[in-house]
Design a protein around this motif. Structure first.
Motif, PDB file in Angstrom:
ATOM      1  N   ASN A  41       0.848  -1.195   0.000  1.00  0.00           N
ATOM      2  CA  ASN A  41       0.000   0.000   0.000  1.00  0.00           C
ATOM      3  C   ASN A  41       0.883   1.243   0.000  1.00  0.00           C
ATOM      4  O   ASN A  41       2.073   1.186   0.305  1.00  0.00           O
ATOM      5  CB  ASN A  41      -0.909   0.008   1.231  1.00  0.00           C
ATOM      6  CG  ASN A  41      -1.796  -1.219   1.291  1.00  0.00           C
ATOM      7  OD1 ASN A  41      -2.326  -1.652   0.276  1.00  0.00           O
ATOM      8  ND2 ASN A  41      -1.947  -1.785   2.485  1.00  0.00           N
ATOM      9  N   LEU A 310      -3.750  12.733  -0.318  1.00  0.00           N
ATOM     10  CA  LEU A 310      -4.334  11.390  -0.250  1.00  0.00           C
ATOM     11  C   LEU A 310      -5.807  11.435   0.118  1.00  0.00           C
ATOM     12  O   LEU A 310      -6.625  10.690  -0.437  1.00  0.00           O
ATOM     13  CB  LEU A 310      -3.560  10.544   0.762  1.00  0.00           C
ATOM     14  CG  LEU A 310      -2.105  10.221   0.393  1.00  0.00           C
ATOM     15  CD1 LEU A 310      -1.406   9.549   1.563  1.00  0.00           C
ATOM     16  CD2 LEU A 310      -2.039   9.342  -0.850  1.00  0.00           C
ATOM     17  N   ALA A 311      -6.155  12.333   1.050  1.00  0.00           N
ATOM     18  CA  ALA A 311      -7.560  12.472   1.451  1.00  0.00           C
ATOM     19  C   ALA A 311      -8.402  12.988   0.279  1.00  0.00           C
ATOM     20  O   ALA A 311      -9.525  12.505   0.053  1.00  0.00           O
ATOM     21  CB  ALA A 311      -7.660  13.404   2.639  1.00  0.00           C
ATOM     22  N   ARG A 313      -7.791  12.578  -2.912  1.00  0.00           N
ATOM     23  CA  ARG A 313      -7.915  11.520  -3.909  1.00  0.00           C
ATOM     24  C   ARG A 313      -8.955  10.478  -3.481  1.00  0.00           C
ATOM     25  O   ARG A 313      -9.697   9.959  -4.322  1.00  0.00           O
ATOM     26  CB  ARG A 313      -6.557  10.852  -4.131  1.00  0.00           C
ATOM     27  CG  ARG A 313      -5.559  11.724  -4.851  1.00  0.00           C
ATOM     28  CD  ARG A 313      -4.181  11.081  -4.883  1.00  0.00           C
ATOM     29  NE  ARG A 313      -4.143   9.913  -5.723  1.00  0.00           N
ATOM     30  CZ  ARG A 313      -3.898   9.908  -7.036  1.00  0.00           C
ATOM     31  NH1 ARG A 313      -3.700  11.059  -7.674  1.00  0.00           N
ATOM     32  NH2 ARG A 313      -3.862   8.780  -7.724  1.00  0.00           N
ATOM     33  N   GLN A 314      -8.987  10.209  -2.206  1.00  0.00           N
ATOM     34  CA  GLN A 314      -9.960   9.241  -1.715  1.00  0.00           C
ATOM     35  C   GLN A 314     -11.377   9.776  -1.899  1.00  0.00           C
ATOM     36  O   GLN A 314     -12.302   9.055  -2.282  1.00  0.00           O
ATOM     37  CB  GLN A 314      -9.694   8.911  -0.252  1.00  0.00           C
ATOM     38  CG  GLN A 314     -10.517   7.765   0.279  1.00  0.00           C
ATOM     39  CD  GLN A 314     -10.052   7.316   1.638  1.00  0.00           C
ATOM     40  OE1 GLN A 314      -9.458   8.070   2.395  1.00  0.00           O
ATOM     41  NE2 GLN A 314     -10.349   6.070   1.981  1.00  0.00           N
ATOM     42  N   GLU A 315     -11.542  11.075  -1.626  1.00  0.00           N
ATOM     43  CA  GLU A 315     -12.857  11.683  -1.759  1.00  0.00           C
ATOM     44  C   GLU A 315     -13.334  11.691  -3.199  1.00  0.00           C
ATOM     45  O   GLU A 315     -14.522  11.545  -3.492  1.00  0.00           O
ATOM     46  CB  GLU A 315     -12.844  13.111  -1.198  1.00  0.00           C
ATOM     47  CG  GLU A 315     -12.771  13.179   0.327  1.00  0.00           C
ATOM     48  CD  GLU A 315     -12.790  14.615   0.819  1.00  0.00           C
ATOM     49  OE1 GLU A 315     -12.995  15.526  -0.007  1.00  0.00           O
ATOM     50  OE2 GLU A 315     -12.596  14.824   2.041  1.00  0.00           O
ATOM     51  N   ASP A 319      -8.410   6.865  -5.637  1.00  0.00           N
ATOM     52  CA  ASP A 319      -7.740   5.747  -4.974  1.00  0.00           C
ATOM     53  C   ASP A 319      -8.775   4.844  -4.327  1.00  0.00           C
ATOM     54  O   ASP A 319      -9.876   5.254  -4.034  1.00  0.00           O
ATOM     55  CB  ASP A 319      -6.771   6.258  -3.897  1.00  0.00           C
ATOM     56  CG  ASP A 319      -5.521   6.855  -4.519  1.00  0.00           C
ATOM     57  OD1 ASP A 319      -5.144   6.408  -5.617  1.00  0.00           O
ATOM     58  OD2 ASP A 319      -4.939   7.762  -3.902  1.00  0.00           O
TER      59      ASP A 319
END
Length: 319
Positions: A41, A310-311, A313-315, A319
């Motif tokens: 990961n 990263l947050a 991209r997750q939203e 990812d």
């Protein structure tokens, strides 16, 4: 990882009867396997701690990195004249302390008198804090004692040619602290011989071969230590030679503002079962670009910036 430490302590205590030795081994193997799985990961690697916010390799930088949720604390280690492993990046003291001369020429007692924090306030006034004045250099022992197995460590062997005993001292210390068995450490180096020696001492430690690409005398890219040819000329055999002892490579992303690796480099490394952890990425545009290319981890002085990317991209479902 607190539960791993408690489990290991209980098993070691009960294992004095010899009845639970297989359970101890199973728990350790499970922790190592979990680390290898986690490395698949994306990893946020706090470069010298959160060194964009606080003086590198001090409690201030390390504590901030932990609070920001970094997956690994990155430490550079040198050796004092009396054999202690010291967390400091440079071979000499001038840039980050009020001392002078090579680290290796000073005993620990001398190194501990130095101010390793005030320079940061002068160099980075936007992030200055009076609390950073008189921050002290840290030994690896102190860092391990503070965080134990509750964090993971990404340790670089610095200038191993100056310290013939560096590898054995480092591995022995990590083993004694239970960090290898707990899956809590990665070791990196630009020195291929250093990594190969570590691999011989303990093949359970995940290793990462650092790479530095820059223009040679003729202007074409070359790798600093000669471990690989230029990125455009790397073959599968070059990557396989690294995969014999390491789990990944750590290339620089740019040199003097110019990109030196690309998506094809990362895909080729992956095709040869190597992770790619690139350094040192502090702007969010570069973070996004490397994430789009499939990089497996980034070294950054600003873990909070990377966590924001990263947050986001997750939203957005990237990812």
């Amino acid at each position: 990882m607190t539960h791993l430490r408690a489990l290991s302590s209980s098993l070691v205590l009960l294992g004095t009867t010899g009845l639970l030795a297989p359970m101890v081994a199973q728990a350790q193997n499970g922790a190592l396997a979990q680390q290898r799985q986690d490395l698949q990961n994306f990893q946020v690697i706090a470069h010298r701690g959160a060194s964009g916010h606080a003086p590198e390799h001090t409690w201030h930088a390390y504590d901030k990195a932990v609070a920001m949720g970094a997956d690994y604390l990155e430490l550079d280690v040198h050796m004092s004249a009396d054999g202690h492993l010291i967390a400091i990046h440079d071979t000499s003291l001038e840039r980050t302390t009020d001392g002078q001369g090579p680290v290796k020429e000073h005993d620990l007692s001398e190194l501990k008198t130095l101010d390793a924090g005030s320079w940061f306030n002068a160099a980075h006034p936007k992030h200055a804090d009076d609390a950073y004045q008189n921050a002290r250099l840290l030994t690896l022992d102190e860092v391990i004692e503070r965080y134990g197995q509750d964090v993971r460590y990404y340790i670089e062997t610095k200038s191993p040619e100056d310290y013939p005993k560096l590898q054995s001292a480092l591995v022995s210390k990590l083993e004694a602290a239970g960090l290898v068995q707990a899956g809590s450490v990665v070791i990196q180096s630009f020195s291929q011989p250093s990594l190969q020696e570590v691999h011989g001492l303990n093949p359970d430690i995940p290793l990462v071969q650092l790479l530095w690409y820059s223009p040679g005398d003729d202007g074409s890219l070359e790798e600093w230590t000669g471990v690989t040819p230029a990125p455009a000329e790397i073959t599968d055999a070059d990557f396989q030679a690294i995969a014999d002892y390491a789990v990944g490579v750590g290339p620089n992303y740019q040199y003097d503002g110019q990109t030196v690796i690309d998506e094809s480099f990362i895909k080729q490394a992956h095709a040869n079962d190597l992770l790619v952890h690139s350094y040192t990425i502090n702007d969010q545009a570069s973070m996004r670009q490397l994430l789009d290319w499939g990089v497996d981890g980034l070294f950054t002085n600003f873990p909070d910036r990377l966590e924001e990317v990263l947050a986001d991209r997750q939203e957005t479902g990237k990812d």
